[in-house]
Design a protein around this motif. Structure first.
Motif, PDB file in Angstrom:
ATOM      1  N   TYR A  94       2.855  -5.048   3.555  1.00  0.00           N
ATOM      2  CA  TYR A  94       2.311  -5.387   4.882  1.00  0.00           C
ATOM      3  C   TYR A  94       1.818  -6.818   4.879  1.00  0.00           C
ATOM      4  O   TYR A  94       1.568  -7.400   3.831  1.00  0.00           O
ATOM      5  N   ARG A 123      -7.910  -1.728  11.003  1.00  0.00           N
ATOM      6  CA  ARG A 123      -6.738  -2.595  10.981  1.00  0.00           C
ATOM      7  C   ARG A 123      -5.837  -2.243   9.811  1.00  0.00           C
ATOM      8  O   ARG A 123      -4.697  -2.649   9.762  1.00  0.00           O
ATOM      9  N   GLY A 124      -6.388  -1.531   8.833  1.00  0.00           N
ATOM     10  CA  GLY A 124      -5.570  -1.021   7.740  1.00  0.00           C
ATOM     11  C   GLY A 124      -5.284  -2.023   6.644  1.00  0.00           C
ATOM     12  O   GLY A 124      -4.186  -2.064   6.108  1.00  0.00           O
ATOM     13  N   ASP A 125      -6.281  -2.847   6.305  1.00  0.00           N
ATOM     14  CA  ASP A 125      -6.083  -3.836   5.241  1.00  0.00           C
ATOM     15  C   ASP A 125      -6.381  -3.166   3.899  1.00  0.00           C
ATOM     16  O   ASP A 125      -7.465  -3.317   3.333  1.00  0.00           O
ATOM     17  N   ARG A 170      -0.774  -3.924  12.330  1.00  0.00           N
ATOM     18  CA  ARG A 170      -0.185  -4.133  11.012  1.00  0.00           C
ATOM     19  C   ARG A 170       1.341  -4.126  11.045  1.00  0.00           C
ATOM     20  O   ARG A 170       1.956  -3.135  11.421  1.00  0.00           O
ATOM     21  N   ARG A 183      -4.341  10.260   9.373  1.00  0.00           N
ATOM     22  CA  ARG A 183      -3.802   9.630   8.175  1.00  0.00           C
ATOM     23  C   ARG A 183      -2.508   8.883   8.518  1.00  0.00           C
ATOM     24  O   ARG A 183      -2.274   7.772   8.064  1.00  0.00           O
ATOM     25  N   TYR A 184      -1.705   9.483   9.385  1.00  0.00           N
ATOM     26  CA  TYR A 184      -0.473   8.822   9.790  1.00  0.00           C
ATOM     27  C   TYR A 184      -0.791   7.553  10.581  1.00  0.00           C
ATOM     28  O   TYR A 184      -0.218   6.492  10.353  1.00  0.00           O
ATOM     29  N   GLU A 185      -1.756   7.683  11.474  1.00  0.00           N
ATOM     30  CA  GLU A 185      -2.127   6.549  12.317  1.00  0.00           C
ATOM     31  C   GLU A 185      -2.600   5.363  11.471  1.00  0.00           C
ATOM     32  O   GLU A 185      -2.189   4.227  11.677  1.00  0.00           O
ATOM     33  N   ARG A 186      -3.456   5.642  10.490  1.00  0.00           N
ATOM     34  CA  ARG A 186      -3.993   4.548   9.670  1.00  0.00           C
ATOM     35  C   ARG A 186      -3.039   4.131   8.554  1.00  0.00           C
ATOM     36  O   ARG A 186      -3.117   3.031   8.045  1.00  0.00           O
ATOM     37  N   GLY A 187      -2.211   5.049   8.150  1.00  0.00           N
ATOM     38  CA  GLY A 187      -1.281   4.731   7.066  1.00  0.00           C
ATOM     39  C   GLY A 187      -1.801   5.115   5.699  1.00  0.00           C
ATOM     40  O   GLY A 187      -1.038   5.230   4.755  1.00  0.00           O
ATOM     41  N   PHE A 188      -3.118   5.295   5.585  1.00  0.00           N
ATOM     42  CA  PHE A 188      -3.685   5.728   4.295  1.00  0.00           C
ATOM     43  C   PHE A 188      -5.064   6.329   4.531  1.00  0.00           C
ATOM     44  O   PHE A 188      -5.669   6.126   5.576  1.00  0.00           O
ATOM     45  N   LEU A 219      -2.642  -9.482  10.621  1.00  0.00           N
ATOM     46  CA  LEU A 219      -3.146  -8.102  10.649  1.00  0.00           C
ATOM     47  C   LEU A 219      -3.961  -7.783  11.908  1.00  0.00           C
ATOM     48  O   LEU A 219      -3.914  -6.673  12.419  1.00  0.00           O
ATOM     49  N   ALA A 267       1.491   6.228   4.335  1.00  0.00           N
ATOM     50  CA  ALA A 267       1.645   7.596   4.822  1.00  0.00           C
ATOM     51  C   ALA A 267       2.711   7.684   5.908  1.00  0.00           C
ATOM     52  O   ALA A 267       3.158   8.759   6.254  1.00  0.00           O
ATOM     53  N   ARG A 268       3.099   6.544   6.450  1.00  0.00           N
ATOM     54  CA  ARG A 268       4.064   6.570   7.552  1.00  0.00           C
ATOM     55  C   ARG A 268       5.504   6.653   7.065  1.00  0.00           C
ATOM     56  O   ARG A 268       6.351   7.235   7.721  1.00  0.00           O
ATOM     57  N   TYR A 316       0.844  -1.197   0.000  1.00  0.00           N
ATOM     58  CA  TYR A 316       0.000   0.000   0.000  1.00  0.00           C
ATOM     59  C   TYR A 316       0.878   1.245   0.000  1.00  0.00           C
ATOM     60  O   TYR A 316       2.029   1.196   0.423  1.00  0.00           O
ATOM     61  N   PRO A 317       0.315   2.349  -0.503  1.00  0.00           N
ATOM     62  CA  PRO A 317       1.071   3.607  -0.448  1.00  0.00           C
ATOM     63  C   PRO A 317       1.016   4.124   0.975  1.00  0.00           C
ATOM     64  O   PRO A 317      -0.032   4.499   1.460  1.00  0.00           O
TER      65      PRO A 317
END
Lengths: 495, 227
Positions: free
Chosen positions: A113, B97-99, A122, B132-137, A118, A104-105, A101-102
């Motif tokens: 990932y 969970r960010g899947d 993650r 956005r940072y927390e979830r990653g997207f 999960l 943001a971190r 995934y793209p």
């Protein structure tokens, strides 16, 4: 998170620039020797010792964690391991469930990932795994941790002695105990032996129900030992304990933690889970450690290894009440789906059920598919009003099982979810469509093992209604006969 | 092996000669999972797509119409599913969970509705930088990408508490949380906002208002679920 390397020191950065790296891209991860003059935070020590955690899981500021890293008290590990062409998740060992995934971190367009683990948070290519690398926290050692005045049967006693020896010699050992042998008591002496030496023990089991059931039992017999019960959402997550009872999933959070890992019901996993579970056990234990496996129904592979003396094991072929296991009967029922389509019960099954109803004997009826419940429940309810059905996603599952225990239900229809773990004192068991693929050898042995569990009613009927015998059915019966034979030879049964 | 993207169960491919010669339509969801969705069928509220007994404007929308500030900001909401516990499960795995990969499978449910909608710009509901940072997207941006469109970022969000942690009343009373930060010429444009779920409509009305103020003539929203 990205990491900046400056004079062998690691600094976390939270913006995306080209001077920094993700943990995966970092050319090498420097390992520092402990700085003996540094006063480490003992809260971090007890929290991280024997664990592998993501930053999000640690309730301490990231700066403080990285100071510990640079002083040599915390190690960072890469989240993914390259093995030839394969990449596998360092936490759960899976290489089949990766996605990208793209992110943001870390700002990478294609950050890997792991989907397999999960639900535990993650793991992605930019999340290091944090572990404690300093001295272990001191714990209280109890001289006589075990407070239990029960007695073991001869079979249990023999297995118990073998388990103590395996724990002492840090060996791998399998206890193959029939359903109702009393597996838990067999572990007491071994656990006590390890605790006396200040060692850490983990008892892992596939289901939360079992953790919840075992924890109070063990707290009672090990009253002076700190015991943590771990499952999704449990309160004991932060507890540093010498005895940990955990679901197998929670094992993923441990790293080089235990001197002994005991795995209950190894066979309860589908074949594909097997590799992941093995990986979790390997990760959770120290490099030299004992592994004890407990099961009533080892896989074909393990059975073969036992026969060929490639695996150290001992059987407990008899139940604690010294009566033989009930032998399943095979009854041909023909094309049992067609009468159901015409809203009739197959004749043979109907007759069998009516006989039990006359005697008011409780029945557990296993069916191969959830969908059959709708067809069958009303038909059986015509025979008797006290009939219930239960399946895995049933919100009232616990209540229905409880009703069966209180004998308020006469006939309980169930899918394979009740194949293990449940004990009703006085029942007969039937399997409809025993030829279906879902009824594997181990499932059938477990199902047959539901009957005759109590001393008061040590016998009962087990019938497999089938439309053609399968290898699984034949093997299940053979396994049960074999156990009875062995029990008799070893003198573990009533004369 | 073809397996369900959500429950990982193996899926049986259709047999027979037809299947052999035709390119099988790729399916992301297994039959069992599809059966758990509540697809919206039959009469709905013409404005917010709530599943109704008769196709008339629902009470919620009447309140929005009577609102002095937000009346008429959002022209229409289009949803595919009624919110149920399975929807909650899927969204939990996707968002919390960010899947990320589930975006493709969710987009698959939305794509037929997207075809029926005309728009000039397609934009996501923004997350705050922290979230956005927390979830990653950003989950709505990911949906647009998965639908094969290029998202235009028009709005920015100030950091506030999660909407899902608030009560209905609190949500309706929240002050404007977005700012218009787009660089585009907006006058005469038709904008489509994409989001995962329409609950009270607050988020979407707030966003729509800013877009209208910036010059957009029509603002619609496409959401996976209407709760």
């Amino acid at each position: 998170m990205r990491i900046l390397m400056k004079d062998h020191l690691l600094i976390p950065v939270f913006h995306h620039d080209s001077a920094s790296y993700t943990i995966t891209e970092l050319p090498n991860i420097p390992h520092h020797k402990h700085n003996p003059t540094y006063r480490f935070n003992s809260q971090i020590q007890t929290f991280l010792f024997g664990k592998q955690l993501l930053l999000d899981e640690i309730p301490h500021p990231v700066e403080e964690l990285f100071t510990h890293v640079n002083e040599g008290y915390i190690t960072l590990r890469r989240p993914f391991i390259k093995e030839g062409r394969k990449i596998k998740c360092a936490r759960c060992g899976s290489s089949h469930h990766l996605a990208t995934y793209p992110c943001a971190r870390c700002g990478n367009e294609q950050c890997h990932y792991c989907r397999n683990c999960l639900m535990m948070g993650r793991v992605s290519a930019c999340t290091p795994l944090f572990s404690w690398n300093g001295p272990s926290p001191s714990t209280l050692i109890v001289d006589q941790p075990l407070k239990w005045d029960g007695t073991l049967s001869t079979g249990q006693q023999q297995a118990s002695t073998a388990v103590v020896a395996a724990i002492d010699n840090k060996k791998e050992y399998l206890v193959w105990a029939v359903c109702g042998a009393g597996k838990t008591e067999v572990l007491f002496a071994g656990i006590a032996h390890a605790l006396k030496q200040g060692q850490r023990v983990c008892l892992a089991t596939p289901r939360t129900d079992v953790v919840l059931e075992l924890a109070p039992r063990l707290k009672k017999v090990f009253p002076h030992t700190t015991i943590a019960a771990l499952y999704g959402g449990s309160e004991d997550r932060h507890l540093f304990a010498n005895l940990v009872i955990s679901t197998t999933h929670q094992l993923f959070r441990f790293y080089c933690a235990f001197d002994t890992v005991i795995v209950d019901e190894v066979d309860a996993f589908p074949y594909t889970m097997d590799a992941t579970l093995q990986y979790a056990v390997q990760q959770a234990k120290k490099s030299v450690a004992a592994t004890i496996y407990l099961t009533a129904t080892p896989s074909r592979k393990w059975q073969k290894e036992c026969r060929q003396n490639k695996r150290a094991y001992m059987t407990i072929p008899a139940r604690f009440h010294r009566f033989p296991l009930p032998i399943p009967q095979f009854k041909w029922i023909g094309q049992w789906t067609s009468p159901l389509k015409n809203a009739r019960l197959p004749f043979v099954l109907k007759k069998w059920l009516q006989q039990r109803i006359e005697k008011e004997k409780q029945v557990l009826l296993f069916i191969p598919k959830i969908k059959l419940i709708d067809d069958m429940l009303p038909l059986i309810q015509k025979l008797h009003p006290k009939v219930e059905a239960v399946h895995a996603e049933d919100p009232l599952r616990k209540e229905k099982v409880q009703k069966m225990r209180k004998q308020e239900t006469l006939i309980l229809l169930t899918t394979t979810i009740l194949e293990r773990g449940v004990t009703f004192p006085h029942i007969d068991v039937a399997v409809l469509g025993a030829e279906e693929r879902i009824f594997t050898e181990s499932a059938l042995v477990q199902i047959a093992g539901r009957v005759g569990r109590s001393v008061e009613a040590p016998t009962g009927d087990v019938v497999f209604f089938h439309y053609g015998k399968t290898t699984a059915m034949v093997r299940a019966k053979k396994q049960i006969l074999q156990m009875n034979k062995e029990a008799k030879q070893r003198g573990l049964l009533h004369e | 092996m073809n397996s369900c993207l959500f429950c990982q169960k193996e899926m049986q491919l259709p047999g027979g000669f037809q299947a052999l010669f035709q390119k099988a339509a790729q399916s992301f969801w297994c039959e069992d999972c599809i059966a758990k969705w509540a697809f919206i069928k039959g009469p709905t509220c013409p404005t917010c797509h709530r599943w109704m007994e008769t196709a008339e404007i629902c009470l919620d929308c009447k309140k929005w119409q009577a609102d002095p500030i937000y009346s008429g900001c959002l022209d229409e909401n289009i949803s595919v599913l009624a919110y149920n516990s399975f929807c909650q499960q899927v969204l939990a795995q996707y968002k919390y969970r960010g899947d990320y990969i589930l975006a493709v499978a969710i987009a698959d449910l939305l794509k037929s509705k997207l075809k029926q909608t005309s728009f000039d710009l397609i934009t996501p509901i923004p997350l705050s930088e922290e979230r956005r940072y927390e979830r990653g997207f950003n989950q709505s941006e990911a949906l647009i990408t998965a639908l094969g469109k290029k998202p235009t970022i028009l709005l920015t969000r100030m950091h506030t508490e999660k909407q899902s942690k608030k009560t209905r009343k609190e949500r309706l009373e929240t002050p404007q949380v977005f700012r218009f930060t787009g660089q585009q010429e907006m006058s005469g444009k038709k904008v489509l906002i994409v989001d995962d779920i329409y609950t009270t409509g607050t988020t979407l009305y707030h966003a729509a208002k800013l877009l209208k103020e910036a010059g957009a003539t029509e603002v619609r929203s496409l959401t996976m679920a209407r709760s």
